[in-house]
Design a protein around this motif. Structure first.
Motif, PDB file in Angstrom:
ATOM      1  N   ARG A   1       0.847  -1.189   0.000  1.00  0.00           N
ATOM      2  CA  ARG A   1       0.000   0.000   0.000  1.00  0.00           C
ATOM      3  C   ARG A   1       0.881   1.237   0.000  1.00  0.00           C
ATOM      4  NH1 ARG A   1      -5.808   0.182   2.884  1.00  0.00           N
ATOM      5  NH2 ARG A   1      -6.360  -2.028   2.804  1.00  0.00           N
TER       6      ARG A   1
ATOM      7  N   LEU B   1      -4.321   4.636  -7.984  1.00  0.00           N
ATOM      8  CA  LEU B   1      -5.455   4.012  -7.308  1.00  0.00           C
ATOM      9  C   LEU B   1      -6.721   4.842  -7.532  1.00  0.00           C
ATOM     10  CD1 LEU B   1      -3.792   2.922  -3.944  1.00  0.00           C
ATOM     11  CD2 LEU B   1      -4.238   1.529  -5.974  1.00  0.00           C
TER      12      LEU B   1
ATOM     13  N   ARG C   1     -10.463   2.885   0.338  1.00  0.00           N
ATOM     14  CA  ARG C   1      -9.496   1.793   0.173  1.00  0.00           C
ATOM     15  C   ARG C   1      -9.808   0.672   1.155  1.00  0.00           C
ATOM     16  NH1 ARG C   1      -4.116   5.572  -1.143  1.00  0.00           N
ATOM     17  NH2 ARG C   1      -5.136   6.583  -2.925  1.00  0.00           N
TER      18      ARG C   1
ATOM     19  N   TYR D   1      -9.339  -3.756  -7.754  1.00  0.00           N
ATOM     20  CA  TYR D   1      -8.381  -3.494  -6.678  1.00  0.00           C
ATOM     21  C   TYR D   1      -8.948  -4.075  -5.385  1.00  0.00           C
ATOM     22  CZ  TYR D   1      -6.358  -0.174  -9.970  1.00  0.00           C
ATOM     23  OH  TYR D   1      -5.789   0.394 -11.078  1.00  0.00           O
TER      24      TYR D   1
ATOM     25  N   TYR E   1      -8.318  -4.359  -1.293  1.00  0.00           N
ATOM     26  CA  TYR E   1      -7.624  -3.835  -0.118  1.00  0.00           C
ATOM     27  C   TYR E   1      -7.939  -4.763   1.056  1.00  0.00           C
ATOM     28  CZ  TYR E   1      -7.568   0.364  -3.061  1.00  0.00           C
ATOM     29  OH  TYR E   1      -7.391   1.261  -4.097  1.00  0.00           O
TER      30      TYR E   1
ATOM     31  N   VAL F   1      -1.970  -3.987  -1.631  1.00  0.00           N
ATOM     32  CA  VAL F   1      -3.017  -3.754  -2.622  1.00  0.00           C
ATOM     33  C   VAL F   1      -2.853  -4.844  -3.673  1.00  0.00           C
ATOM     34  CG1 VAL F   1      -4.027  -2.176  -4.295  1.00  0.00           C
ATOM     35  CG2 VAL F   1      -2.863  -1.262  -2.280  1.00  0.00           C
TER      36      VAL F   1
ATOM     37  N   THR G   1      -4.297  -6.341  -7.334  1.00  0.00           N
ATOM     38  CA  THR G   1      -5.066  -5.881  -8.487  1.00  0.00           C
ATOM     39  C   THR G   1      -5.057  -6.918  -9.598  1.00  0.00           C
ATOM     40  OG1 THR G   1      -5.317  -4.105 -10.108  1.00  0.00           O
ATOM     41  CG2 THR G   1      -3.062  -4.583  -9.388  1.00  0.00           C
TER      42      THR G   1
END
Length: 309
Positions: A23, A85, A90, A103, A105, A116, A118
């Motif tokens: 992150r 992002l 988040r 994404y 979190y 993170v 993705t």
């Protein structure tokens, strides 16, 4: 079963590593790096996309001059693996339809806390768009059974490809091996038996992932996880004092033509709300929007700005 999948993924981390990033520190919004590779003689861009966990369209946009089917031995290909992002909380899952990317979190008690994750997506085609809004995962299933809605069975019948009322697990099941059922009725995040369609608008509204990506995600999320589905073709965010803009084609057909710059301006203003005097290079921002290749572009730097008389 879910614990077994997670153990396998942890033991085989290199297969998942490309999708997992730290992150960003507070005040930062950018993850990853743009990379380059050289193709092999037998490669197509579909092969390259899956090998590097990228959707087909985003790879094509970043490499418009590369032949998608016969790039040839040693051709330079840009991997657009740097991401601004999205402008969204988040937490849980955030799916940005314009860039066809998810994404995740993870929560603080997750083995992936502080990361993170993705993945590229396949989403609803024009006329069968994936819905926007906030929902949750209501249940999960491995080896799901598919019950085609009446509208899809009618469409297939009209095309001379009738569907049964029930499609059991197996290679003919378009849901693949894993499915996450959403609070939006009849909408799922699932795998696929046609991975070449990831990164394109080809589904009937559901959200598809590569088989290996849905297996990883299935092992990490549970019922109750928040899901936000948004549509942000223009994103703006910071990395160590530099403001970046990332642009994607704003319409369902993947055209780069900009109908209005208002969404771009709004995204930049939102990113600079705490720095209202920051001198944005609007020419660079406009060019990024017109190019719409998904690669973040610097549109200003605090150190340069501080030296400007």
């Amino acid at each position: 079963m879910r614990a077994w999948i997670l153990v396998c993924l942890l033991l085989c981390m290199p297969a998942v590593e490309a999708a997992v990033y730290d992150r960003p520190a507070p005040g930062n919004d950018v993850i990853g790096e743009v990379r380059e590779i050289r193709t092999r003689a037998q490669d197509t861009l579909v092969d390259v996309a899956r090998r590097h966990d990228i959707g087909y369209r985003e790879l094509r946009l970043a490499n418009p001059h590369v032949d998608p089917w016969l790039p040839g031995e040693g051709t330079r290909v840009v991997l657009p693996t740097r991401y601004v992002l999205p402008d969204a909380p988040r937490e849980g899952l955030v799916l940005n339809l314009s860039e066809m990317r998810l994404y995740y979190y993870p929560a603080k008690d997750s083995p992936y806390a502080g990361k993170v994750i993705t993945y590229p997506l396949g989403i609803g085609r024009e006329g069968r768009s994936t819905p926007l809004g906030e929902t949750r995962i209501v249940r999960t299933a491995d080896r799901p059974t598919w019950y085609p809605p009446a509208s899809i069975r009618k469409e297939h019948a009209e095309d001379g490809d009738p569907l049964p009322r029930v499609v059991p697990p197996g290679p003919d099941n378009p849901l693949g091996e894993y499915a996450l059922y959403l609070g939006f009725p009849s909408y799922l995040i699932h795998g696929t038996n046609k991975p070449a369609g990831i990164g394109m608008r080809v589904s009937s509204g559901c959200i598809r992932l590569y088989p290996e990506d849905i297996a990883a995600l299935y092992s990490m999320v549970d019922a109750g996880t928040t899901v936000r589905i948004i549509d942000q073709p223009y994103k703006a965010g910071w990395l160590d004092g530099t403001l970046y803009v990332e642009a994607h084609p704003p319409d369902a057909n993947g055209r780069s033509r900009v109908g209005s710059y208002t969404p771009l301006v709004k995204s930049v203003i939102a990113a600079t709300r705490q720095r209202p005097d920051f001198p944005v290079d609007w020419n660079l921002a406009q060019n990024a929007a017109e190019t719409a290749d998904g690669v973040p572009v610097s549109v200003g730097n605090e150190q340069v700005a501080s030296k400007t008389p």
